[in-house]
Design a protein around this motif. Structure first.
Motif, PDB file in Angstrom:
ATOM      1  N   TYR A  12       0.841  -1.213   0.000  1.00  0.00           N
ATOM      2  CA  TYR A  12       0.000   0.000   0.000  1.00  0.00           C
ATOM      3  C   TYR A  12       0.874   1.261   0.000  1.00  0.00           C
ATOM      4  O   TYR A  12       0.376   2.369   0.196  1.00  0.00           O
ATOM      5  N   VAL A  15       4.945   3.124  -4.476  1.00  0.00           N
ATOM      6  CA  VAL A  15       5.357   2.269  -5.597  1.00  0.00           C
ATOM      7  C   VAL A  15       4.635   0.922  -5.519  1.00  0.00           C
ATOM      8  O   VAL A  15       4.168   0.395  -6.531  1.00  0.00           O
ATOM      9  N   ARG A  36       3.105  -3.420   7.438  1.00  0.00           N
ATOM     10  CA  ARG A  36       2.996  -3.632   8.889  1.00  0.00           C
ATOM     11  C   ARG A  36       1.584  -3.357   9.403  1.00  0.00           C
ATOM     12  O   ARG A  36       1.210  -3.853  10.454  1.00  0.00           O
ATOM     13  N   ALA A  64       8.845  -6.797   7.772  1.00  0.00           N
ATOM     14  CA  ALA A  64      10.144  -7.313   7.337  1.00  0.00           C
ATOM     15  C   ALA A  64      11.082  -7.525   8.530  1.00  0.00           C
ATOM     16  O   ALA A  64      12.053  -8.287   8.451  1.00  0.00           O
ATOM     17  N   ILE A 107      12.997  -4.073  -5.491  1.00  0.00           N
ATOM     18  CA  ILE A 107      13.184  -2.890  -6.346  1.00  0.00           C
ATOM     19  C   ILE A 107      13.996  -1.819  -5.614  1.00  0.00           C
ATOM     20  O   ILE A 107      14.001  -0.665  -6.029  1.00  0.00           O
ATOM     21  N   ALA A 135      15.475  -4.493  -9.480  1.00  0.00           N
ATOM     22  CA  ALA A 135      14.393  -4.341 -10.468  1.00  0.00           C
ATOM     23  C   ALA A 135      13.805  -2.934 -10.381  1.00  0.00           C
ATOM     24  O   ALA A 135      13.967  -2.245  -9.369  1.00  0.00           O
ATOM     25  N   PHE A 137      13.249   0.974 -12.445  1.00  0.00           N
ATOM     26  CA  PHE A 137      13.946   1.721 -13.510  1.00  0.00           C
ATOM     27  C   PHE A 137      15.300   2.230 -13.048  1.00  0.00           C
ATOM     28  O   PHE A 137      16.257   2.197 -13.777  1.00  0.00           O
ATOM     29  N   HIS A 138      15.438   2.649 -11.770  1.00  0.00           N
ATOM     30  CA  HIS A 138      16.785   2.951 -11.262  1.00  0.00           C
ATOM     31  C   HIS A 138      16.906   2.441  -9.839  1.00  0.00           C
ATOM     32  O   HIS A 138      16.555   3.141  -8.908  1.00  0.00           O
ATOM     33  N   SER A 174       6.473   8.709   0.865  1.00  0.00           N
ATOM     34  CA  SER A 174       7.332   8.244  -0.222  1.00  0.00           C
ATOM     35  C   SER A 174       8.561   9.147  -0.365  1.00  0.00           C
ATOM     36  O   SER A 174       9.685   8.673  -0.561  1.00  0.00           O
ATOM     37  N   SER A 177      11.007   8.328   2.239  1.00  0.00           N
ATOM     38  CA  SER A 177      11.762   7.106   1.874  1.00  0.00           C
ATOM     39  C   SER A 177      12.903   7.474   0.932  1.00  0.00           C
ATOM     40  O   SER A 177      14.026   6.982   1.073  1.00  0.00           O
TER      41      SER A 177
END
Ligand SMILES: NC(=O)c1ccc[n+]([C@@H]2O[C@H](COP(=O)([O-])OP(=O)(O)OC[C@H]3O[C@@H](n4cnc5c(N)ncnc54)[C@H](OP(=O)(O)O)[C@@H]3O)[C@@H](O)[C@H]2O)c1
Length: 378
Positions: A12, A15, A36, A64, A107, A135, A137-138, A174, A177
């Motif tokens: 959720y 990305v 979580r 995780a 990714i 995985a 794009f960058h 995001s 992050s």
């Protein structure tokens, strides 16, 4: 309906949700949204089930950092697609996948987890599991683009990969992050046969075409690129990223990078507010993301230049689409082999780019300025 079930960890997040949606749109797999917050995962899975009637979409709590919750969540999954931001916990996720018999893809932009994965490479191969890292794009596309260009040369000499984003992102989680990862891997450039730590003097100007123009770009370090110069006999290589806009570059990214202001939650709060404000105030349309390669070398005794340029209006979709294009090669078995692989090295690059095109990432390949068919191999 495909019997395979992909658990999207971080499903959720910005990305992760785009990856889940793109998987539902372009594959037949069942999806489990995980993070979580179990309730949020459930709520988002219900929304997706409504959006994609007849599809099997579930939600589950998984952390995780908690091996037991991972094992439980992964018990019915055939693959875990890691779109979470707890990069340092990647080893936990791989171990849980090995215990439950699931394959793995991540990714993560920060490169710190690759060493954890490499330390598990023998176990991964012995268990017959397929693990794909780098995985997106960058990372993701840099090595794939170089491999896509290579057949057009007798000898390829240099590759410059550059990316630029003009987006108005409002998702502060995001952006936080992104800021957390910014100073983890200092940039690197390949010169005179070795990779070395980059300085600001190694920045380049790259022309990103209509709407973007020429921009200054700074070297970044992508693990997927490290073995590329040796594999292709290059004398120069580098991956470069343009900034967002003058305000965000000077007052958000620079302080986060130089002063390490991304270490504290309070400064991340402040920086992410400025980030959103600076993007809204100073980013001008057209919006989107451009990712390109300029490769130089020789063909039949003459100099040759190959340019590959991909673009999309939405940076999150530009991340998700290559992931799903890679997973389509995994799903049909062509790259599903036991071991630890990098997306840009494992995938067939011609098919990857053609699939991305079909999913909405506009891609052009030019050889000495002339367009070539997207699926041409020479
Ligand atoms: N390869 C590429 O091209 C590319 C491009 C962009 C981003 N990325 C990568 O994508 C990842 C996510 O970025 P984003 O912008 O989507 O971040 P985001 O919006 O902050 O989402 C992160 C997600 O991870 C979850 N999460 C955090 N800690 C977790 C844990 N311990 N266990 C399970 N889930 C956890 C979060 O939910 P909870 O906090 O509720 O658990 C959230 O759903 C990052 O690793 C970034 O480097 C890659």
């Amino acid at each position: 309906m495909d019997e395979r079930r992909f658990l999207v960890l971080g499903g959720y997040g910005a990305v992760g949700l785009t990856v889940a949606r793109t998987l539902l749109r372009h594959t037949e797999t069942a999806i489990v949204i995980a993070g979580r917050d179990g309730e949020r995962a459930l709520e988002v899975s219900r929304q997706l089930a409504e959006e994609f009637p007849g599809r099997d979409v579930r939600g589950v709590a998984a952390d995780a950092g908690d091996p037991e919750s991972l094992r439980k969540a992964l018990s019915e999954a055939t693959m875990v697609v890691c779109c979470h931001s707890a990069t340092h916990l990647a080893g936990n996720v791989v171990r849980a996948a090995l215990e439950t018999g699931a394959d793995y893809l991540d990714i993560h932009f920060s490169q710190e987890h690759v060493a954890q994965l490499e330390s598990l490479a023998v176990e991964i191969a012995a268990a017959g599991r397929c693990c794909i890292t780098q995985a997106g794009f960058h990372p993701g596309l840099a090595a794939a683009f170089v491999r896509r260009a290579a057949p057009f040369f007798d000898t390829m000499e240099s590759t410059v990969v550059a990316l630029a984003m003009k987006e108005v992102i409002a998702d502060r989680t995001s952006l936080k992050s992104l800021l957390r990862d910014i100073d983890k891997d200092p940039g690197a450039v390949f010169r005179d046969g070795v990779w070395r730590r980059a300085t600001w003097r190694d920045s380049v100007r790259a022309d990103f075409g209509v709407g973007f123009g020429e921009r200054s770009c700074y070297p970044i370090d992508l693990y997927e690129m490290r073995s590329i110069p040796e594999q292709h006999g290059l004398s120069e290589a580098g991956v470069y990223a343009a900034g967002f806009n003058w305000f965000v570059d000077s007052f958000v990214l620079m302080p986060a990078y130089v002063l390490h202001l991304n270490r504290w939650e309070w400064s991340l709060e402040l920086l992410s507010h400025w980030f959103v404000w600076g993007l809204r105030r100073f980013t001008r349309p057209p919006f989107g993301t451009v990712f390109q390669l300029d490769a130089r070398g020789r063909h039949q005794g003459h100099e040759r230049v190959v340019r590959i340029r991909s673009a999309h209006e939405d940076g999150y979709l530009f991340t998700a689409i290559p992931v799903v294009a890679c997973l389509r090669q995994y799903l049909d078995g062509s790259i599903r082999h036991p071991g630890l692989w990098m997306m840009g090295h494992a995938c067939d690059p011609v098919r990857l780019l053609a699939d991305m095109n079909r999913m909405g990432v506009r891609t052009e390949v030019t050889v000495d300025g002339a367009h070539v068919d997207a699926e041409a191999r020479r």
